[in-house]
Design a protein around this motif. Structure first.
Motif, PDB file in Angstrom:
ATOM      1  N   LYS A 215       0.829  -1.204   0.000  1.00  0.00           N
ATOM      2  CA  LYS A 215       0.000   0.000   0.000  1.00  0.00           C
ATOM      3  C   LYS A 215       0.864   1.256   0.000  1.00  0.00           C
ATOM      4  O   LYS A 215       0.369   2.347  -0.290  1.00  0.00           O
ATOM      5  CB  LYS A 215      -0.920   0.027   1.229  1.00  0.00           C
ATOM      6  CG  LYS A 215      -2.041  -0.988   1.207  1.00  0.00           C
ATOM      7  CD  LYS A 215      -3.060  -0.705   2.286  1.00  0.00           C
ATOM      8  CE  LYS A 215      -2.448  -0.674   3.664  1.00  0.00           C
ATOM      9  NZ  LYS A 215      -3.474  -0.500   4.733  1.00  0.00           N
ATOM     10  N   HIS A 216       2.128   1.091   0.307  1.00  0.00           N
ATOM     11  CA  HIS A 216       3.025   2.242   0.423  1.00  0.00           C
ATOM     12  C   HIS A 216       3.700   2.597  -0.888  1.00  0.00           C
ATOM     13  O   HIS A 216       4.688   3.330  -0.899  1.00  0.00           O
ATOM     14  CB  HIS A 216       4.066   1.972   1.511  1.00  0.00           C
ATOM     15  CG  HIS A 216       3.490   1.984   2.885  1.00  0.00           C
ATOM     16  ND1 HIS A 216       3.497   3.091   3.714  1.00  0.00           N
ATOM     17  CD2 HIS A 216       2.839   1.015   3.571  1.00  0.00           C
ATOM     18  CE1 HIS A 216       2.900   2.804   4.848  1.00  0.00           C
ATOM     19  NE2 HIS A 216       2.485   1.545   4.798  1.00  0.00           N
ATOM     20  N   GLY A 217       3.196   2.058  -1.987  1.00  0.00           N
ATOM     21  CA  GLY A 217       3.729   2.471  -3.282  1.00  0.00           C
ATOM     22  C   GLY A 217       4.809   1.547  -3.785  1.00  0.00           C
ATOM     23  O   GLY A 217       4.611   0.331  -3.852  1.00  0.00           O
ATOM     24  N   ASN A 218       5.961   2.089  -4.096  1.00  0.00           N
ATOM     25  CA  ASN A 218       7.016   1.330  -4.747  1.00  0.00           C
ATOM     26  C   ASN A 218       7.792   0.483  -3.726  1.00  0.00           C
ATOM     27  O   ASN A 218       8.976   0.700  -3.467  1.00  0.00           O
ATOM     28  CB  ASN A 218       7.965   2.286  -5.475  1.00  0.00           C
ATOM     29  CG  ASN A 218       8.950   1.541  -6.360  1.00  0.00           C
ATOM     30  OD1 ASN A 218       8.726   0.382  -6.704  1.00  0.00           O
ATOM     31  ND2 ASN A 218      10.048   2.193  -6.689  1.00  0.00           N
ATOM     32  N   VAL A 219       7.091  -0.493  -3.163  1.00  0.00           N
ATOM     33  CA  VAL A 219       7.695  -1.420  -2.211  1.00  0.00           C
ATOM     34  C   VAL A 219       7.666  -2.813  -2.816  1.00  0.00           C
ATOM     35  O   VAL A 219       6.599  -3.338  -3.142  1.00  0.00           O
ATOM     36  CB  VAL A 219       6.952  -1.409  -0.863  1.00  0.00           C
ATOM     37  CG1 VAL A 219       7.483  -2.503   0.056  1.00  0.00           C
ATOM     38  CG2 VAL A 219       7.086  -0.048  -0.190  1.00  0.00           C
ATOM     39  N   LYS A 220       8.836  -3.405  -2.972  1.00  0.00           N
ATOM     40  CA  LYS A 220       8.940  -4.777  -3.452  1.00  0.00           C
ATOM     41  C   LYS A 220       9.052  -5.709  -2.250  1.00  0.00           C
ATOM     42  O   LYS A 220       9.667  -5.354  -1.239  1.00  0.00           O
ATOM     43  CB  LYS A 220      10.160  -4.941  -4.360  1.00  0.00           C
ATOM     44  CG  LYS A 220      10.120  -4.092  -5.609  1.00  0.00           C
ATOM     45  CD  LYS A 220      11.216  -4.465  -6.586  1.00  0.00           C
ATOM     46  CE  LYS A 220      12.602  -4.217  -6.023  1.00  0.00           C
ATOM     47  NZ  LYS A 220      13.665  -4.509  -7.028  1.00  0.00           N
ATOM     48  N   VAL A 221       8.448  -6.895  -2.376  1.00  0.00           N
ATOM     49  CA  VAL A 221       8.443  -7.832  -1.250  1.00  0.00           C
ATOM     50  C   VAL A 221       8.885  -9.208  -1.724  1.00  0.00           C
ATOM     51  O   VAL A 221       8.431  -9.703  -2.762  1.00  0.00           O
ATOM     52  CB  VAL A 221       7.046  -7.940  -0.604  1.00  0.00           C
ATOM     53  CG1 VAL A 221       7.089  -8.888   0.597  1.00  0.00           C
ATOM     54  CG2 VAL A 221       6.545  -6.562  -0.169  1.00  0.00           C
ATOM     55  N   SER A 222       9.780  -9.818  -0.976  1.00  0.00           N
ATOM     56  CA  SER A 222      10.141 -11.221  -1.138  1.00  0.00           C
ATOM     57  C   SER A 222       9.791 -11.958   0.146  1.00  0.00           C
ATOM     58  O   SER A 222       9.543 -11.331   1.189  1.00  0.00           O
ATOM     59  CB  SER A 222      11.634 -11.361  -1.454  1.00  0.00           C
ATOM     60  OG  SER A 222      11.937 -10.858  -2.744  1.00  0.00           O
ATOM     61  N   ILE A 223       9.774 -13.278   0.099  1.00  0.00           N
ATOM     62  CA  ILE A 223       9.305 -14.078   1.218  1.00  0.00           C
ATOM     63  C   ILE A 223      10.285 -15.215   1.501  1.00  0.00           C
ATOM     64  O   ILE A 223      10.776 -15.867   0.580  1.00  0.00           O
ATOM     65  CB  ILE A 223       7.907 -14.669   0.908  1.00  0.00           C
ATOM     66  CG1 ILE A 223       6.850 -13.562   0.921  1.00  0.00           C
ATOM     67  CG2 ILE A 223       7.539 -15.777   1.889  1.00  0.00           C
ATOM     68  CD1 ILE A 223       5.505 -14.000   0.379  1.00  0.00           C
ATOM     69  N   ALA A 224      10.554 -15.429   2.785  1.00  0.00           N
ATOM     70  CA  ALA A 224      11.341 -16.589   3.214  1.00  0.00           C
ATOM     71  C   ALA A 224      10.725 -17.132   4.500  1.00  0.00           C
ATOM     72  O   ALA A 224      10.440 -16.369   5.423  1.00  0.00           O
ATOM     73  CB  ALA A 224      12.797 -16.191   3.453  1.00  0.00           C
ATOM     74  N   THR A 225      10.516 -18.425   4.556  1.00  0.00           N
ATOM     75  CA  THR A 225       9.912 -19.050   5.731  1.00  0.00           C
ATOM     76  C   THR A 225      10.760 -20.216   6.228  1.00  0.00           C
ATOM     77  O   THR A 225      11.573 -20.762   5.484  1.00  0.00           O
ATOM     78  CB  THR A 225       8.483 -19.551   5.453  1.00  0.00           C
ATOM     79  OG1 THR A 225       8.542 -20.646   4.527  1.00  0.00           O
ATOM     80  CG2 THR A 225       7.613 -18.454   4.882  1.00  0.00           C
ATOM     81  N   MET A 226      10.531 -20.581   7.470  1.00  0.00           N
ATOM     82  CA  MET A 226      11.214 -21.752   8.003  1.00  0.00           C
ATOM     83  C   MET A 226      10.797 -23.014   7.243  1.00  0.00           C
ATOM     84  O   MET A 226      11.627 -23.886   6.987  1.00  0.00           O
ATOM     85  CB  MET A 226      10.881 -21.937   9.477  1.00  0.00           C
ATOM     86  CG  MET A 226      11.343 -20.833  10.388  1.00  0.00           C
ATOM     87  SD  MET A 226      10.869 -21.182  12.099  1.00  0.00           S
ATOM     88  CE  MET A 226      11.126 -19.567  12.839  1.00  0.00           C
ATOM     89  N   ALA A 227       9.497 -23.104   6.946  1.00  0.00           N
ATOM     90  CA  ALA A 227       8.994 -24.341   6.353  1.00  0.00           C
ATOM     91  C   ALA A 227       7.757 -24.085   5.501  1.00  0.00           C
ATOM     92  O   ALA A 227       7.123 -23.037   5.616  1.00  0.00           O
ATOM     93  CB  ALA A 227       8.663 -25.350   7.461  1.00  0.00           C
ATOM     94  N   VAL A 228       7.433 -25.061   4.682  1.00  0.00           N
ATOM     95  CA  VAL A 228       6.223 -25.036   3.861  1.00  0.00           C
ATOM     96  C   VAL A 228       5.526 -26.376   4.002  1.00  0.00           C
ATOM     97  O   VAL A 228       6.171 -27.430   4.054  1.00  0.00           O
ATOM     98  CB  VAL A 228       6.541 -24.741   2.378  1.00  0.00           C
ATOM     99  CG1 VAL A 228       7.493 -25.772   1.785  1.00  0.00           C
ATOM    100  CG2 VAL A 228       5.261 -24.659   1.544  1.00  0.00           C
ATOM    101  N   THR A 229       4.211 -26.359   4.111  1.00  0.00           N
ATOM    102  CA  THR A 229       3.435 -27.596   4.146  1.00  0.00           C
ATOM    103  C   THR A 229       3.131 -28.035   2.721  1.00  0.00           C
ATOM    104  O   THR A 229       2.689 -27.231   1.904  1.00  0.00           O
ATOM    105  CB  THR A 229       2.129 -27.427   4.922  1.00  0.00           C
ATOM    106  OG1 THR A 229       1.349 -26.407   4.302  1.00  0.00           O
ATOM    107  CG2 THR A 229       2.399 -27.031   6.359  1.00  0.00           C
ATOM    108  N   LEU A 230       3.352 -29.291   2.427  1.00  0.00           N
ATOM    109  CA  LEU A 230       3.074 -29.833   1.092  1.00  0.00           C
ATOM    110  C   LEU A 230       2.163 -31.059   1.202  1.00  0.00           C
ATOM    111  O   LEU A 230       2.138 -31.707   2.230  1.00  0.00           O
ATOM    112  CB  LEU A 230       4.377 -30.217   0.393  1.00  0.00           C
ATOM    113  CG  LEU A 230       5.354 -29.083   0.060  1.00  0.00           C
ATOM    114  CD1 LEU A 230       6.602 -29.627  -0.599  1.00  0.00           C
ATOM    115  CD2 LEU A 230       4.679 -28.049  -0.847  1.00  0.00           C
TER     116      LEU A 230
END
Length: 230
Positions: A215-230
């Motif tokens: 919502k703040h405009g020109n903000v890019k976001v990446s994501i890193a997590t400990m784990a993912v459920t599959l």
């Protein structure tokens, strides 16, 4: 270490040995957080060097992220479940820092472009007071240290208290996790944020956090997590 202090330390470790959260075996003096056997059994992914990996696919058509990956595979039965349980409910905060240091070194050599800050997904203040800590904080700080950027826990807020949603479906999680926002009067400059969390399941929590940040405009976001459920 002075001899008397070392003796006292040895006696303490003998009486109250540190145990492995994966298998409950006592750790040897040269083991840290996890025993060697459990460390070798961790289902580590290679998502940090793979475009179109399963975590990135979770967000296709929903919200724009630059990069997304998870360190481990989470299953309802297995060592990762044990680790997350001990981290969240048994006070074993060292698990978060252990995983953060390890994954931070991976992310330095990953497809992740340079980020300006690391932001942990917040807990509602009521839940954090009850637990005493945010289980993602140590993980986030260690990744930030590895990437040589700031860790900012003053960016996002959780405005509504909800019970755990780990195994609920997407509609329930979407409704429960729609209450994330940035701090009041916060002004974010153009930047690239690495958003971190413990487990990604349906992606609802992270999606709402990404929307709040963007919502703040020109903000890019990446994501890193400990784990993912599959």
């Amino acid at each position: 270490m002075a001899l008397p202090v070392r003796i006292l330390s040895d006696i303490y470790n003998l009486l109250f040995p540190e145990t492995c959260p994966g298998c409950t075996a006592c750790l040897s003096p040269n083991e840290n957080t996890l025993c060697t056997a459990c460390r070798h059994q961790l289902p580590v992914t290679d998502y940090h060097v793979t475009r179109g990996n399963p975590v990135e696919k979770i967000f296709y058509g929903r919200v724009k992220v630059e990069f997304a990956a998870a360190f481990l595979i989470f299953r309802k039965k297995g060592i990762v479940r044990q680790l997350i349980h001990h981290l969240k409910y048994k006070g074993r905060q060292e698990i978060g820092t252990f995983l953060g240091k390890w994954y931070g070194t991976c992310l330095r050599e990953s497809l992740l472009e340079k980020v300006d800050m690391v932001v942990p997904v917040p807990l509602h203040p009521k839940k954090q007071r009850k637990r005493g800590y945010n289980q993602v904080s140590g993980f986030a700080r260690c990744i930030a240290d590895a990437l040589q950027v700031a860790c900012r826990d003053d960016i996002l807020v959780k405005t509504t208290h909800t019970p755990t949603q780990t195994f609920k479906g997407r509609p329930a999680r979407w409704k429960a996790h729609s209450s994330f926002d940035t701090q009041q009067n916060l002004q974010l400059p153009p930047c690239h944020i690495l958003l971190v969390d413990d487990i990604v399941t349906t992606g609802a929590t992270l999606e709402h956090c990404v929307r709040a940040l963007q919502k703040h405009g020109n903000v890019k976001v990446s994501i890193a997590t400990m784990a993912v459920t599959l």
